[in-house]
Write a protein that holds these residues in place. Structure first.
Motif, short mmCIF file in Angstrom:
data_model
loop_
_atom_site.label_atom_id
_atom_site.label_comp_id
_atom_site.label_asym_id
_atom_site.label_seq_id
_atom_site.Cartn_x
_atom_site.Cartn_y
_atom_site.Cartn_z
N PHE A 43 56.41 -28.93 38.23
CA PHE A 43 55.27 -29.74 37.77
C PHE A 43 54.71 -29.03 36.55
O PHE A 43 54.10 -27.97 36.66
CB PHE A 43 54.25 -29.82 38.90
CG PHE A 43 53.29 -30.97 38.81
CD1 PHE A 43 53.63 -32.16 38.20
CD2 PHE A 43 52.02 -30.85 39.37
CE1 PHE A 43 52.73 -33.22 38.14
CE2 PHE A 43 51.13 -31.90 39.32
CZ PHE A 43 51.48 -33.08 38.71
N LYS A 51 47.24 -31.09 36.79
CA LYS A 51 48.20 -30.62 37.79
C LYS A 51 47.51 -30.18 39.08
O LYS A 51 47.90 -30.58 40.18
CB LYS A 51 49.03 -29.45 37.23
CG LYS A 51 49.83 -29.77 35.98
CD LYS A 51 50.76 -28.63 35.60
CE LYS A 51 50.05 -27.32 35.32
NZ LYS A 51 49.13 -27.40 34.16
N SER A 197 53.92 -25.87 40.19
CA SER A 197 53.49 -25.96 38.81
C SER A 197 53.75 -24.63 38.11
O SER A 197 53.63 -23.56 38.71
CB SER A 197 52.00 -26.31 38.72
OG SER A 197 51.18 -25.26 39.18
#
Length: 323
Positions: A43, A51, A197
């Motif tokens: 991500f 995010k 992420s």
């Protein structure tokens, strides 16, 4: 198709139109996200892209203002409590107690999840992450890499089916990052789904698939090669002792979407091939500058994407962005 194969083809995350607003601004704006079971999904996006807010909605910590779908087969809106019990969430900042030992921290998390055999669960988590020999050490005395291991052990102690990891390798050394990613892929091989992420391109390349978000909206998704091919970028590489001096003039040239330094070279990228050729062709005649075609990489694509996206924190932005 056997049961295990069917599970691997199912969607661990399947949400549509996910939206979160603060002060009238959309921090997350109509995000669609699908991740198959047992996959590692990267991500990506700049700071303030939405995010963290997306991850918190997926794990049941935030209620979406709009959107629908499921996480681990549970309804995102109705089953937030049940989702929390099956998800491991690792925050950006180390969130355990620094004045407790490694074992005490894990025992505390096991109590929160009301695990029946806490001692066995703690022992297994310690062994899985190589923490057994350090179990009496205070968390506050650990290096960044060891804190990362402890945080991951805490995420795994209740045997979740989905891991949501928010920039888990920020501030740790390269070896610790590599060890961490080896562990992530071992977990995925066991059928655990991972949404992680990251800002590191080398980590993005280790993911099965990628989602790129900017200013609350998904701009690209797919495998690394799919995203690079779909971007349709033309890239020229400028090298030699005179290349660096051309960076600023090139940024203002028609057709140039991004100019990025890679070591002593420059990557000049754009989608209009003819305009880009016009921008770089005169530079090939200059002493100390070598111009050659290059294949676009992920960083070229993401720099180009963020350059095209509308900053919704700007004066004219109609939407809003968050972390």
């Amino acid at each position: 198709m056997n049961a295990q194969a069917a599970a691997m083809e199912s969607l661990a995350i399947d949400v549509r139109g996910l939206t979160k607003r603060y002060g009238g601004r959309a921090v997350v704006d109509g995000v669609d996200l699908q991740v198959r079971t047992g996959r590692v999904c990267g991500f990506l996006g700049p700071n303030g892209s939405g995010k963290t807010t997306t991850i918190r909605m997926l794990c049941g910590l935030l209620t979406p203002d709009a959107g629908e779908g499921s996480v681990l087969g549970l309804d995102l809106q109705r089953d937030a409590l049940a989702i929390k019990r099956q998800v491991g969430y690792m925050t950006q900042k180390f969130g355990l107690y620094e004045d407790l030992s490694i074992r005490q921290n894990l025992d505390f998390v096991a109590r929160l999840f009301e695990l029946k055999d806490r001692r066995q669960a703690v022992d297994e988590a310690l062994a899985q992450l190589g923490l057994s020999e350090r179990q009496r050490q205070l968390a506050g005395t650990l290096s960044g890499g060891w804190k990362q291991r402890l945080a991951l052990a805490a995420c795994l102690i209740h045997q979740p089916r989905l891991l949501l990891l928010d920039e888990p390798t920020a501030g740790v050394d390269p070896k610790a990052r590599r060890d961490f990613w080896d562990q992530i892929h071992q977990l995925a091989a066991r059928g655990i789904t991972v949404l992680v992420s990251t800002h590191y391109m080398d980590e993005a390349e280790r993911c099965h698939e990628l989602v790129y978000i900017a200013y609350g909206q998904v701009l690209a998704r797919g495998t690394e090669s799919q995203i690079v091919d779909a971007a349709g970028l033309t890239v020229f590489e400028l090298s030699g002792p005179g290349a660096a001096a051309e960076a600023e003039p090139l940024k203002a040239a028609p057709g140039v979407q991004s100019v990025a330094a890679f070591g002593s070279s420059l990557h000049v990228a754009g989608q209009d091939e003819a305009l880009l050729e016009q921008a770089v062709a005169p530079l090939a005649q200059r002493p100390g500058v070598h111009v050659a075609r290059a294949r676009a990489n992920l960083e070229d694509v993401f720099i180009s994407l963020i350059g095209q996206a509308q900053d919704n924190f700007g004066e004219g932005g109609a939407k809003g962005a968050g972390s």
